[in-house]
Design a protein around this motif. Structure first.
Motif, PDB file in Angstrom:
ATOM      1  N   GLN A  22      -3.831   4.853   5.179  1.00  0.00           N
ATOM      2  CA  GLN A  22      -3.630   5.583   6.392  1.00  0.00           C
ATOM      3  C   GLN A  22      -2.339   5.237   6.903  1.00  0.00           C
ATOM      4  OE1 GLN A  22      -6.860   5.781   9.025  1.00  0.00           O
ATOM      5  NE2 GLN A  22      -8.227   5.292   7.340  1.00  0.00           N
ATOM      6  N   ALA A  23      -1.787   4.322   7.169  1.00  0.00           N
ATOM      7  CA  ALA A  23      -0.319   3.883   7.660  1.00  0.00           C
ATOM      8  C   ALA A  23       0.706   4.400   6.667  1.00  0.00           C
ATOM      9  CB  ALA A  23      -0.426   2.175   7.879  1.00  0.00           C
ATOM     10  N   SER A  77      -8.172   6.519   0.964  1.00  0.00           N
ATOM     11  CA  SER A  77      -7.437   6.144   2.319  1.00  0.00           C
ATOM     12  C   SER A  77      -8.525   6.063   3.337  1.00  0.00           C
ATOM     13  CB  SER A  77      -6.508   6.983   2.864  1.00  0.00           C
ATOM     14  OG  SER A  77      -6.847   8.162   3.005  1.00  0.00           O
ATOM     15  N   ALA A  78      -9.732   6.695   3.229  1.00  0.00           N
ATOM     16  CA  ALA A  78     -10.881   6.548   4.255  1.00  0.00           C
ATOM     17  C   ALA A  78     -11.417   5.222   4.371  1.00  0.00           C
ATOM     18  CB  ALA A  78     -11.715   7.495   3.925  1.00  0.00           C
ATOM     19  N   ASP A  79     -11.215   4.396   3.408  1.00  0.00           N
ATOM     20  CA  ASP A  79     -11.841   2.977   3.371  1.00  0.00           C
ATOM     21  C   ASP A  79     -10.603   2.020   3.644  1.00  0.00           C
ATOM     22  OD1 ASP A  79     -14.175   4.138   2.659  1.00  0.00           O
ATOM     23  OD2 ASP A  79     -13.640   4.037   0.406  1.00  0.00           O
ATOM     24  N   VAL A  80      -9.385   2.558   3.882  1.00  0.00           N
ATOM     25  CA  VAL A  80      -8.216   1.279   3.736  1.00  0.00           C
ATOM     26  C   VAL A  80      -7.157   1.766   4.638  1.00  0.00           C
ATOM     27  CG1 VAL A  80      -6.617   0.266   2.378  1.00  0.00           C
ATOM     28  CG2 VAL A  80      -8.421   1.025   1.362  1.00  0.00           C
ATOM     29  N   PHE A 121      -2.461   2.085  -4.558  1.00  0.00           N
ATOM     30  CA  PHE A 121      -2.060   3.475  -4.426  1.00  0.00           C
ATOM     31  C   PHE A 121      -3.369   4.150  -3.821  1.00  0.00           C
ATOM     32  CE2 PHE A 121       0.474   1.631  -7.773  1.00  0.00           C
ATOM     33  CZ  PHE A 121       1.591   2.196  -7.400  1.00  0.00           C
ATOM     34  N   ASP A 122      -2.841   5.361  -3.098  1.00  0.00           N
ATOM     35  CA  ASP A 122      -3.786   6.284  -2.380  1.00  0.00           C
ATOM     36  C   ASP A 122      -4.551   6.882  -3.805  1.00  0.00           C
ATOM     37  OD1 ASP A 122      -5.272   7.591  -0.484  1.00  0.00           O
ATOM     38  OD2 ASP A 122      -3.890   9.348  -1.319  1.00  0.00           O
ATOM     39  N   ARG A 123      -5.701   7.169  -3.863  1.00  0.00           N
ATOM     40  CA  ARG A 123      -6.233   7.965  -4.911  1.00  0.00           C
ATOM     41  C   ARG A 123      -6.278   9.223  -4.545  1.00  0.00           C
ATOM     42  NH1 ARG A 123     -12.258   6.473  -4.562  1.00  0.00           N
ATOM     43  NH2 ARG A 123     -11.388   4.450  -5.409  1.00  0.00           N
ATOM     44  N   GLY A 124      -5.762  10.025  -5.511  1.00  0.00           N
ATOM     45  CA  GLY A 124      -5.276  11.543  -5.410  1.00  0.00           C
ATOM     46  C   GLY A 124      -4.486  12.117  -6.264  1.00  0.00           C
ATOM     47  N   HIS A 125      -3.657  11.224  -7.005  1.00  0.00           N
ATOM     48  CA  HIS A 125      -2.682  11.996  -7.853  1.00  0.00           C
ATOM     49  C   HIS A 125      -3.413  12.927  -8.989  1.00  0.00           C
ATOM     50  CE1 HIS A 125       0.309  12.208 -11.175  1.00  0.00           C
ATOM     51  NE2 HIS A 125       1.199  12.390 -10.054  1.00  0.00           N
ATOM     52  N   ARG A 126      -2.697  14.007  -9.392  1.00  0.00           N
ATOM     53  CA  ARG A 126      -3.472  14.793 -10.213  1.00  0.00           C
ATOM     54  C   ARG A 126      -3.730  14.344 -11.648  1.00  0.00           C
ATOM     55  NH1 ARG A 126       1.594  16.446  -9.294  1.00  0.00           N
ATOM     56  NH2 ARG A 126       2.826  16.913 -10.947  1.00  0.00           N
ATOM     57  N   TYR A 132       0.866  -1.257  -0.084  1.00  0.00           N
ATOM     58  CA  TYR A 132       0.143  -0.047   0.097  1.00  0.00           C
ATOM     59  C   TYR A 132       0.644   1.255  -0.231  1.00  0.00           C
ATOM     60  CZ  TYR A 132      -3.672  -3.243   1.313  1.00  0.00           C
ATOM     61  OH  TYR A 132      -4.510  -4.398   1.118  1.00  0.00           O
ATOM     62  N   PHE A 133       0.763   2.115  -0.946  1.00  0.00           N
ATOM     63  CA  PHE A 133       1.443   3.358  -1.047  1.00  0.00           C
ATOM     64  C   PHE A 133       0.617   4.438  -1.179  1.00  0.00           C
ATOM     65  CE2 PHE A 133       4.260  -0.080  -3.390  1.00  0.00           C
ATOM     66  CZ  PHE A 133       5.407   0.244  -2.614  1.00  0.00           C
ATOM     67  N   ASP A 134       1.545   5.705  -0.561  1.00  0.00           N
ATOM     68  CA  ASP A 134       0.688   7.015  -0.528  1.00  0.00           C
ATOM     69  C   ASP A 134       2.003   8.057  -1.023  1.00  0.00           C
ATOM     70  OD1 ASP A 134      -0.966   9.042  -0.209  1.00  0.00           O
ATOM     71  OD2 ASP A 134      -0.808   9.182   1.875  1.00  0.00           O
ATOM     72  N   GLU A 135       1.594   9.084  -1.501  1.00  0.00           N
ATOM     73  CA  GLU A 135       2.390  10.104  -1.843  1.00  0.00           C
ATOM     74  C   GLU A 135       2.414  11.246  -0.958  1.00  0.00           C
ATOM     75  OE1 GLU A 135      -1.145  11.350  -3.617  1.00  0.00           O
ATOM     76  OE2 GLU A 135      -0.249   9.387  -3.694  1.00  0.00           O
TER      77      GLU A 135
END
Length: 332
Positions: free
Chosen positions: A226-227, A219-222, A179-184, A30-33
């Protein structure tokens, strides 16, 4: 240029072949930016790798901590702005002090220690990347640092690695990525992900170990996303502090990162990219002649530092518990 439908079909057939050949349970990554704007000094991406059997207990324990502290979603930025008294509007962390935040982060780090295999974090100084890589990139995908960071993170998922005697990821492991949803530019990013995982010019595709298509979720659902936010936000802030120190800004030493990387015992691999190592590996980056993740190294804090921070949090929690018991006795 290969049509997108053909790339997706190739990825689906590869996944089916892997599943039939191995019958393995896939690891989950699980990845976030963090800081993807052009004006941000450092852009970063990171996340956690979790065994499938540990995913359900991880979600349960993470949500339990959030219920205890009455937090709806564990994001690092709102906590930092609350502690630094920079809030523009109330949040779940309004009124928190450093002691409560330390207990909260320690509880979350315990969940990570219990259920995650290892963490990945990579960051790049944007100005250096734009100067050393973008002007020479024939591959248009490399003009966006976000997609390049994604490539490095995927490299860390396919390179067999050990941390001491502990195997982080073995040659037989296969990984599903979220991946976290949110990239432009989600469409462009999805296309590059499919290219990396299907085009045999890339080591990621040659390994055949990344399974499933591009998957972006909220991330609200996963909880695992969030981690990932907790890791990448705090560690990216640490990278920005390093940039300030390199520039001679001694005041940068006083910046607090509010991250979990300083408490968890889970190994974290990755690294910071700046002008020196970008220039050193420029040819490899532009031609993809070696897994560029090999140029990074383990970035976790020294063991004694993590242990000291955990002990301080534990002692503080014990003191709070004793003071509550003492208050109850006096009331009686």
């Amino acid at each position: 240029m290969t049509p997108r439908w053909e790339i997706e079909e190739r990825a689906l057939l590869a996944d089916c072949a892997v599943f039939r050949a191995t019958r393995l349970m896939f690891l989950h990554a699980y990845f976030d930016e963090s800081a993807t704007g052009k004006s941000d000094p450092v852009m970063a991406m990171g996340g956690w790798v979790i065994d499938p059997k540990r995913l359900k207990p991880f979600n349960r324990d993470w949500r339990k901590v959030l219920r205890i502290y009455r937090v709806r979603e564990a994001h690092a930025a709102p906590l930092a702005t609350a502690l630094e008294k920079r809030e523009s509007k109330p949040s779940d962390f309004t009124g928190w002090d450093e002691k409560k935040a330390s207990h909260y982060r320690y509880a979350l780090s315990q969940v990570l220690d219990a259920h995650t295999r290892y963490g990945i974090f990579v960051a790049v100084v944007q100005a250096d990347y734009m100067a050393e890589i973008v002007p020479y990139a024939e591959n248009k995908a490399l003009t966006d640092p976000y997609r390049w960071l994604m490539q490095i993170c995927l490299d860390f998922l396919v390179i067999p690695a050990k941390y001491g005697p502990r195997t982080l990821i073995a040659a037989r492991d296969h990984v599903k990525v979220v991946f976290d949803r949110g990239h432009r530019k989600p469409g462009v990013t999805e296309d590059y992900f499919l290219t990396l995982t299907t085009d045999q010019r890339y080591d990621i595709a040659k390994s055949g170990r990344i399974v499933g298509g591009y998957n972006a979720q909220s991330s609200a659902d996963v909880p695992a996303l969030q981690a990932a936010d907790q890791l990448v936000w705090g560690t990216r802030r640490g990278a920005e502090t390093m940039v300030k120190l390199w520039a001679g800004d001694v005041a940068g030493r006083r910046v607090r990162t509010h991250g979990l990387a300083g408490m968890t015992r889970v190994p974290i691999v990755g690294g910071y990219w700046h002008a020196d190592n970008l220039a050193k590996h420029q040819k490899n980056i532009l031609t993809n002649t070696l897994p560029i993740a090999l140029a990074c190294s383990y970035i976790g804090l020294p063991t004694h530092v993590r242990q000291r921070r955990c002990r301080m949090a534990q002692l503080s929690m014990v003191e709070d518990s004793n003071s509550k018991e003492h208050s109850k006795t006096e009331d009686q």
